[in-house]
Design an enzyme around this catalytic site. Structure first.
Site, PDB file in Angstrom:
ATOM      1  CG  HIS A 110      -8.790  -3.334  -1.862  1.00  0.00           C
ATOM      2  ND1 HIS A 110      -9.726  -2.704  -2.648  1.00  0.00           N
ATOM      3  CD2 HIS A 110      -8.679  -2.593  -0.740  1.00  0.00           C
ATOM      4  CE1 HIS A 110     -10.157  -1.618  -2.030  1.00  0.00           C
ATOM      5  NE2 HIS A 110      -9.547  -1.531  -0.863  1.00  0.00           N
ATOM      6  CG  ASP A 164      -2.088   0.921   1.106  1.00  0.00           C
ATOM      7  OD1 ASP A 164      -1.857   2.129   0.877  1.00  0.00           O
ATOM      8  OD2 ASP A 164      -3.232   0.464   1.214  1.00  0.00           O
ATOM      9  CG  HIS A 220      -6.653  -2.840   3.682  1.00  0.00           C
ATOM     10  ND1 HIS A 220      -5.932  -1.752   3.273  1.00  0.00           N
ATOM     11  CD2 HIS A 220      -7.927  -2.611   3.279  1.00  0.00           C
ATOM     12  CE1 HIS A 220      -6.740  -0.893   2.659  1.00  0.00           C
ATOM     13  NE2 HIS A 220      -7.956  -1.385   2.646  1.00  0.00           N
TER      14      HIS A 220
HETATM   15  P1  AMP Z   1      -9.778   1.121   0.695  1.00  0.00           P
HETATM   16  O1  AMP Z   1      -9.811   2.508   1.278  1.00  0.00           O
HETATM   17  O2  AMP Z   1     -10.145   0.032   1.653  1.00  0.00           O
HETATM   18  O3  AMP Z   1     -10.573   1.062  -0.591  1.00  0.00           O
HETATM   19  O4  AMP Z   1      -8.268   0.829   0.333  1.00  0.00           O
HETATM   20  C1  AMP Z   1      -7.660   1.253  -0.841  1.00  0.00           C
HETATM   21  C2  AMP Z   1      -6.203   1.275  -0.563  1.00  0.00           C
HETATM   22  O5  AMP Z   1      -5.520   1.355  -1.780  1.00  0.00           O
HETATM   23  C3  AMP Z   1      -5.752   2.471   0.276  1.00  0.00           C
HETATM   24  O6  AMP Z   1      -5.135   2.000   1.475  1.00  0.00           O
HETATM   25  C4  AMP Z   1      -4.763   3.193  -0.631  1.00  0.00           C
HETATM   26  O7  AMP Z   1      -3.671   3.702   0.084  1.00  0.00           O
HETATM   27  C5  AMP Z   1      -4.346   2.098  -1.577  1.00  0.00           C
HETATM   28  N1  AMP Z   1      -3.883   2.535  -2.887  1.00  0.00           N
HETATM   29  C6  AMP Z   1      -4.500   3.391  -3.726  1.00  0.00           C
HETATM   30  N2  AMP Z   1      -3.793   3.515  -4.866  1.00  0.00           N
HETATM   31  C7  AMP Z   1      -2.720   2.702  -4.737  1.00  0.00           C
HETATM   32  C8  AMP Z   1      -1.599   2.382  -5.575  1.00  0.00           C
HETATM   33  N3  AMP Z   1      -1.454   2.933  -6.789  1.00  0.00           N
HETATM   34  N4  AMP Z   1      -0.666   1.532  -5.117  1.00  0.00           N
HETATM   35  C9  AMP Z   1      -0.797   0.978  -3.889  1.00  0.00           C
HETATM   36  N5  AMP Z   1      -1.832   1.219  -3.058  1.00  0.00           N
HETATM   37  C10 AMP Z   1      -2.778   2.080  -3.466  1.00  0.00           C
END
Ligand code: AMP
Ligand code: ZN
Length: 139
Positions: A102, A33, A104
């Protein structure tokens, strides 16, 4: 293969945008992340574009969980966190910010007081890369 040309995670799957990858197999990809809530924060996604828990087929979510378990093991071995949460968000009200399913894999530090809406703060990319190398070595 179901994909969405406007989805940032589909672009990571296709290689159109870079990611710090930890692991991939035929069904899933795991990458760091870029806004880590704690050191070692990683995401596991299915290769195919499913928006959320309601849309994703059983075999795809199973593959994600199996990969998340593997990553959690490597995180535990390499970083020895105080704990690890597996967290998965569905819908804006649950703080889902990317509409591609996704999970975490979120290492915890005792006393970090993380809440479900932990907020997005950019991490240091060199530090994330160095952490990823440690986790990879334990996979
Ligand atoms: P959520 O808020 O549960 O939808 O989690 C989405 C996650 O994706 C967040 O923790 C972001 O920091 C992460 N994220 C968004 N864009 C990217 C990226 N290009 N590479 C890695 N992580 C990302
Ligand atoms: Zn997608």
């Amino acid at each position: 293969m179901i994909t969405d040309g406007n989805c940032i995670f589909c672009k990571i799957v296709s290689g159109e945008i870079p990611s710090i990858k930890l692991f991939e197999d035929d069904r899933t990809i795991c990458f760091m992340d870029i806004n880590p809530a704690n050191r070692g924060h990683a995401l596991v996604i299915p290769r195919e574009h499913w928006v959320d828990v309601h849309a994703i087929p059983d075999e795809a979510i199973s593959a994600v969980v199996i990969t998340a378990k593997r990553i959690a093991g490597a995180l535990d071995t390499s970083l020895a966190p105080d704990g690890i949460n597996l967290v998965q968000c569905n819908g804006a009200g649950a703080a889902q910010s990317v509409d591609h399913f996704h999970m975490h894999v979120l290492p915890r530090v005792a006393g970090d007081e993380l809440k479900l809406n932990w907020g997005l703060v950019s991490g240091d990319s060199d530090q994330i890369k160095a952490t990823a190398a440690r986790i990879r070595a334990a996979l």
